[in-house]
Each structure stands twice: as structure tokens, then as C-alpha cells.
Design a protein around this motif. Structure first.
Motif, short mmCIF file in Angstrom:
data_model
loop_
_atom_site.label_atom_id
_atom_site.label_comp_id
_atom_site.label_asym_id
_atom_site.label_seq_id
_atom_site.Cartn_x
_atom_site.Cartn_y
_atom_site.Cartn_z
N THR A 276 -12.28 -19.81 9.67
CA THR A 276 -13.50 -20.31 10.29
C THR A 276 -13.44 -21.81 10.50
OG1 THR A 276 -14.80 -18.52 9.30
CG2 THR A 276 -16.00 -20.47 10.06
N SER A 277 -13.15 -22.55 9.44
CA SER A 277 -13.13 -24.01 9.55
C SER A 277 -11.97 -24.48 10.43
CB SER A 277 -13.02 -24.65 8.17
OG SER A 277 -11.88 -24.17 7.49
N GLN A 278 -10.86 -23.78 10.40
CA GLN A 278 -9.71 -24.18 11.21
C GLN A 278 -9.99 -24.02 12.69
OE1 GLN A 278 -6.55 -21.79 9.63
NE2 GLN A 278 -6.33 -23.02 7.76
N VAL A 279 -10.60 -22.90 13.06
CA VAL A 279 -10.87 -22.66 14.47
C VAL A 279 -11.82 -23.70 15.04
CG1 VAL A 279 -11.97 -21.07 16.10
CG2 VAL A 279 -10.38 -20.20 14.41
N PHE A 280 -12.85 -24.07 14.27
CA PHE A 280 -13.84 -25.01 14.76
C PHE A 280 -13.33 -26.45 14.82
CE2 PHE A 280 -17.56 -22.19 13.12
CZ PHE A 280 -17.31 -21.30 14.15
#
Length: 480
Positions: A276-280
Motif C-alpha cells: 500500500t505505502s509503496q504504490v502510493f
């Protein structure tokens, strides 16, 4: 359904809203008929050139983009219609686009320009235009009766993206449908058509918010932990159950209790997933890539959409975020609703931003060998009046174009689409479809076809089967 004040605590709302629970008041979930188990394009679609799209990106130009000033120009029309812009050659022989789209013209060999879509609605307004184009269903009488007070209702037809999401297996990572960088339009005038509605809130898109002032920052407010909740607490099942207890009790006798565990699991997956954090994190992209897309929030939203494609999110919607700094110049909300000063607004603001960002997305996906498995769709809730002049903004002297739902254009690329072509045509003034007249239902069916979705059956609350979209046919001629 009125939400209980017991949900006012941050922790209870956190768990509920992460998977679209904030939209539960739009309706109770209905059970789907046999959903597609995962990405498994139908034999029929594959045999006819469809079924290649693992992901769909819908780029929706909020406000109503002028078709006759962009991709369906009428240089032979009288001056009071055609405006000052000139058509120009593209990388596709015989296909012309507006002179103020120089970067997109270089990518036109990937594009299919559909010029004969009629989305006529009796209200000729944004609410109904959104609904028709986002669901494929003609708006009912309530849109005319209630006007701008028409809210999203539980028995609305579902958003195209929610239908696609419902036909793909939840892979335990990011949700199957995601929308960014905002939810149009400002409350209380939320546009109908962008929710799962009768299909069930478990298929509502997860909304990701972006800010014009901080275009590299994207977040899901419901996934921001409260000050008294830590990741370690979430990892502890005992602590989690204690946190959930207050919110869970009120649903124990509710018809939506059957989806509660799904919401819990989805929330935990998102909160604890490094994905989640990586994609954003679009700031982690090389500066050269970010510069190619542009620096604004709409550009960074398309870059984030590409990252979501890499994470195999089935449906991503980017709603153009209006810039209030230019709203007075265009007699609009700062988007494509150019009631006044249409040509200067397009030339100086809207077209350059769109041109750079969307052409970059096309080029980027192609270079990463992702374009053939990603369907790109550019749409809007309406076109604009071919005849120049809106009485509300000074008439002819105001140089604006009013709402026009009787004719609009749609762009498609990738996902098995044969690029470098125009399909259908409008009449000599761009007022109505001429050759191959289509409706938003045909566009919706084309999206489903590209995604390999044939099964559009669902069941209502009494277990009775119904078809999610009976109208329309896929435009199979678009596919290679």
C-alpha cells in the motif's frame, strides 16, 4: 440508513471506512451470481480480440470536455461553430486532433477516437451525465425531479468499475477498484454513478485523495491510524478484537453483518501491507519520469494509476481535479465546464496539462510492455454546444460553450484496441451522431468486453437474478 453515533470514535470509523464502509448508507449489499474467479478472459472475448485488459484506467474529464475543440473538430463548419483552433496531423495517417495536443498527436497510433456517442439526458446536466457515462444506464425520472439534489441511492445501477471489481477475485492486496484524486463533487452534491450501489458496498472503489498544493502526496484518510492506535496493536488479534468490539456489536443484528468480516480483513490487509505505502509513493519515481508526466495533481494521479496497474489493480479511475485558481476565467469550477472563455481556458490551461500527462501515460505503459494488457478510456459526462456562446456567460462575446449531452467523443487505447483509427462520426456541426451512433451503454459493454467479462448477472436481496446491463453492445470493430 442512518449511521449510529456509536461510530463517532476514530477507531471504529477507521476499521469501517477503509473498504468503502463510509458509503454503507448508499445501500445494503446484494449477493452476486457466479463472479469471475480472477482475471480469466472469456473464450468468446479472446476469440474476437477482446479479453486482454487485466487493468482498466478511466480518465474522466470532469465538467464536460468540448469534443469539437479537441478530437472531433469541424474546420468546414461556419465560424460561429468551429472556433479558432485548427486540426493537425498525427502519427496515425488520416487521423487529426487539435493543434494544441502536440504530444498526444505523436501517440495517436495507439488511439481509437470514438466520435458518435449520444448520451442525451433530459436534464442536460452534470449529475445525469455522470450517471449515464459511469454506469451505462439512462438516468431515471428522479434526476429531473430532484436536479442537483439527486443523491446517490441504494438502488442505483452500479459503476462500471465496481462491476469489473466484482468479477475479479480479491487477491488480498490493494482493492479491485480504486478512485483518485478526489470524489466528485463537493458534498452535498456528490455525483451519482460512481458507487457500487445495488451491487453491494464491498465493491465500492477505495478513494485515494490528492491535493493540488501537494501533488506528490496521496493518502486514504481512512487508513491513517489514530494517535492511540499503533501498528503493533493492529497485529495483535486480541487488541484488534477489543478495538473492533464497539463497532461490531451494533451490526450483529444488521443485514450488513454478513460483510463485516470482509471489511475487517480488507482493512487489515491495507493497513499492514507494505504494498500500500509503496504504490502510493510516487515521489520514489525517477525525476525524469515525473517531469514527463508534469507536475500537477492530475499528472501525478495518472502516474499513480500506472503504478496501480503494475500492482494489478483491475480498475482505476482518475477524476480530473479542478483548479479553483482558474474558475473565474472559465466561468466554471476550474475544470472542463467551460461556460465562458472556452478557447483561452483550453489553450492555456486544460489542454497543455492533459496533453502532457495523458501522452506520458500512453508512452510509459507502452515502453513497459503494459499497454496491451491495460485499457485506457478518456471520457466525460457530456460534450459542449457546437455553437459558440452561452447566455449565462455573455453569449457569443463570452466565448463559452454550454452543456451538450447529445454528442460526445470517447478515447480508447490499449487492452487489445487497434490504434490509429476513428470510429463513427458526428454530423457536419458536431451536434449529433451520424455514422455508427452509440450510447454510453455501448461504451460500458466495450469496457467489459476488453476486460473479458461476459457474465453480467447478479441477484437481488430476494435471490432473484437480474442483468447488470442489458442495453448496448461492445464495439468489436475497435479490436485487432
Amino acid at each position: 440508513m442512518k449511521r449510529s453515533t456509536n461510530l463517532a470514535t476514530r477507531r471504529a470509523f477507521l476499521v469501517a471506512s477503509a473498504s468503502g464502509f463510509a458509503g454503507l448508507h448508499f445501500g445494503l449489499p446484494q449477493q452476486l451470481a457466479a463472479a469471475e474467479p480472477s482475471y480469466s478472459p472469456s473464450t468468446t472475448a479472446q476469440g474476437q480480440g477482446g479479453g486482454k485488459a487485466k487493468s482498466v484506467i478511466l480518465f474522466f474529464l470532469c465538467g464536460g470536455a468540448s469534443h469539437v475543440d479537441t478530437w472531433d473538430m469541424k474546420p468546414q463548419a461556419p465560424a460561429e461553430y468551429r472556433g479558432p483552433f485548427q486540426p493537425a496531423a498525427t502519427s496515425a495517417p488520416g487521423l487529426q486532433l487539435c493543434e494544441h495536443l502536440p504530444l498526444l498527436r505523436q501517440q495517436a497510433h495507439h488511439l481509437a477516437v470514438i466520435r458518435s456517442v449520444c448520451g442525451t439526458v433530459s436534464t442536460n446536466d452534470h449529475h445525469a451525465g455522470y450517471y449515464y457515462n459511469l454506469t451505462g444506464h439512462q438516468p431515471d425520472a428522479s434526476f429531473k425531479i430532484e436536479g442537483n439534489d439527486r443523491r446517490p441511492y441504494p438502488d442505483d445501477w452500479p459503476f462500471i468499475g465496481s462491476v469489473v471489481a466484482s468479477r475479479r477475485r480479491d487477491q488480498g492486496g490493494l482493492p479491485n477498484a480504486m478512485t483518485l484524486p478526489h470524489k466528485p463533487s463537493k458534498a452535498p452534491y456528490t455525483r451519482p454513478g460512481q458507487f457500487a450501489a445495488r451491487l453491494g458496498v464491498e465493491f465500492d472503489p477505495l478513494y485515494v485523495q490528492g491535493d493540488i498544493a501537494e501533488p506528490l502526496k496521496f493518502q486514504v484518510p481512512s487508513l491513517v491510524l489514530g494517535g492511540d492506535v499503533t501498528a503493533d496493536q493492529l497485529r495483535s488479534r486480541q487488541k484488534l478484537l477489543e478495538t473492533l468490539d464497539v463497532a461490531r456489536r451494533q451490526f450483529e443484528n444488521s443485514p450488513i453483518e454478513r460483510t463485516w468480516k470482509q471489511h475487517q480483513e480488507r482493512t487489515l490487509n491495507l493497513l499492514l501491507s507494505a504494498q500500500t505505502s509503496q504504490v502510493f509513493d510516487v515521489a520514489s519515481e525517477p525525476e525524469s519520469i515525473r517531469a514527463r508526466y508534469g507536475s500537477g495533481i492530475n499528472a501525478m494521479s495518472l502516474l499513480l494509476a500506472r503504478r496501480m496497474v503494475e500492482s494489478e489493480v483491475p480498475f482505476i479511475t482518475v477524476f480530473w481535479k479542478e483548479n479553483e485558481a482558474i474558475k473565474n476565467q472559465c466561468k466554471s469550477a476550474g475544470g472542463w465546464d467551460t461556460h465562458g472563455n472556452n478557447f483561452d481556458c483550453l489553450k492555456n490551461y486544460l489542454l497543455p496539462e492533459f496533453d502532457q500527462a495523458f501522452s506520458a501515460l500512453l508512452e510509459d505503459l507502452n515502453q513497459r510492455n503494459l499497454l496491451d494488457q491495460t485499457l485506457l478510456v478518456v471520457n466525460s459526462e457530456m460534450g459542449r454546444t457546437p455553437k459558440i456562446g452561452d447566455p449565462r456567460s455573455g453569449g457569443v462575446n463570452g466565448a463559452g460553450r454550454d452543456h451538450w449531452t447529445h454528442c460526445q467523443s470517447v478515447l480508447m487505447a490499449g487492452g487489445g484496441i487497434q490504434g490509429g483509427q476513428a470510429f463513427g462520426s458526428s454530423d457536419r456541426l458536431g451536434e449529433h451522431p451520424a455514422e455508427h451512433p452509440l450510447t454510453p451503454a455501448d461504451i460500458a459493454k466495450t469496457v467489459y468486453y476488453a476486460a473479458g467479462i461476459n457474465n453480467l448477472q447478479a441477484h437481488d436481496g430476494q435471490g432473484r437474478p437480474y442483468n447488470l446491463l442489458e442495453e448496448g453492445d461492445a464495439i468489436r470493430e475497435l479490436f485487432s
